[in-house]
Scaffold this motif. Structure first.
Motif: not given
Length: 275
Positions: A90-97
């Motif tokens: 399963q893919p994992e989603y990440v948000e970089i600020g």
């Protein structure tokens, strides 16, 4: 080279003692024997004689079977990344600020630079992100084959580069890309304290003032792909980019632009055809 150039820049009075060059240690096996003789613990053996350099950013592997560029790396060589085939299904989603070009948060959680890289190394590592197998040109002129693991760095580079497509204009992006190559050469050659590197930093810092926002990425079996980006300084305007007619973008303006832009081609064709 890199260590000694730094010594020269910071304290030119220091004398360098380099056992590998000055003693009778001629290779990795000699170094292992010396360490064994003097009870110095080292994380390698003659059966697993990889040369590894590890820091916060990544780890590099050289030597052993890698010395033949035709050999594939062994599966058990990797230390920071899972085999993409064995990574989660399963893919994992990440948000970089980002703030002014500097990564400051992961999934909304603000982190110090060191902790941010460590966090992304862990996240990216379990998805097999950041493996690179390459033959590079050493400073001294010879070629060398190495395998790199840079999970966090790969994610950050992908995200930062994508955010810049929103916040920087075309000419600035092109110039930045050309200067980035020179910047990389300086750092690779150990010239961190070179005045040119400091001047390039000033340019990069200035153009990154508006590179603030966030980038979302999908991590899946060795790949990190951007799924979205946003910035309060975005140069992207949906009302203009849709190519719908309006006050700012008028289709009729294209007529004169195309004629002027294509004028050199028309003149050459007229000359060749005797018109």
């Amino acid at each position: 080279v890199r260590f000694e150039l730094s010594f020269f820049a910071l304290n030119p009075k220091l004398n360098v003692v380099a056992p590998w060059r000055e003693w009778d240690i001629t290779g990795r096996e000699d170094a292992i024997e010396y360490a064994k003789k003097h009870n110095v613990p080292v994380p390698v053996t003659k059966k697993s004689i990889y040369s590894r350099d590890r820091n916060l950013w990544h780890i590099t592997h050289e030597g052993d079977v890698l010395e033949d560029p035709a050999n594939a790396p062994k599966k058990d060589m990797y230390m920071l990344t899972a085999d993409p085939e064995d990574a989660p299904n399963q893919p994992e989603y990440v948000e970089i600020g980002f703030e002014s070009g500097i990564p400051v948060s992961v999934n909304g959680k603000r982190l110090s630079p060191g902790n941010l890289v460590a966090e992304l190394n862990e996240i990216g590592g379990r998805h097999g992100i950041g493996r690179v197998d390459l033959v590079e040109d050493r400073i001294v002129g010879l070629k060398s084959r190495g395998v790199y693991e840079t999970p966090g760095g790969t994610i950050l580079f992908t995200a930062a580069r994508d955010l810049e497509t929103l916040t920087l204009d075309r000419d600035t992006l092109q110039l930045k890309d050309s200067l980035a190559l020179k910047y990389a050469e300086l750092v690779y050659a150990g010239r961190w304290f070179d005045p040119l590197r400091e001047s390039l930093d000033a340019f990069m810092e200035n153009i990154s003032k508006t590179t603030t926002g966030s980038v979302s990425l999908k991590l899946y079996k060795g790949s990190a792909s951007v799924t979205g980006r946003k910035s309060p300084y975005s140069l992207y305007r949906e009302d203009i980019s849709s190519f719908e007619s309006g006050e700012i973008y008028n289709h009729a303006d294209a007529v004169g632009f195309i004629r002027l832009y294509g004028l050199p081609l028309r003149i050459r064709a007229m000359m060749e055809q005797g018109i």
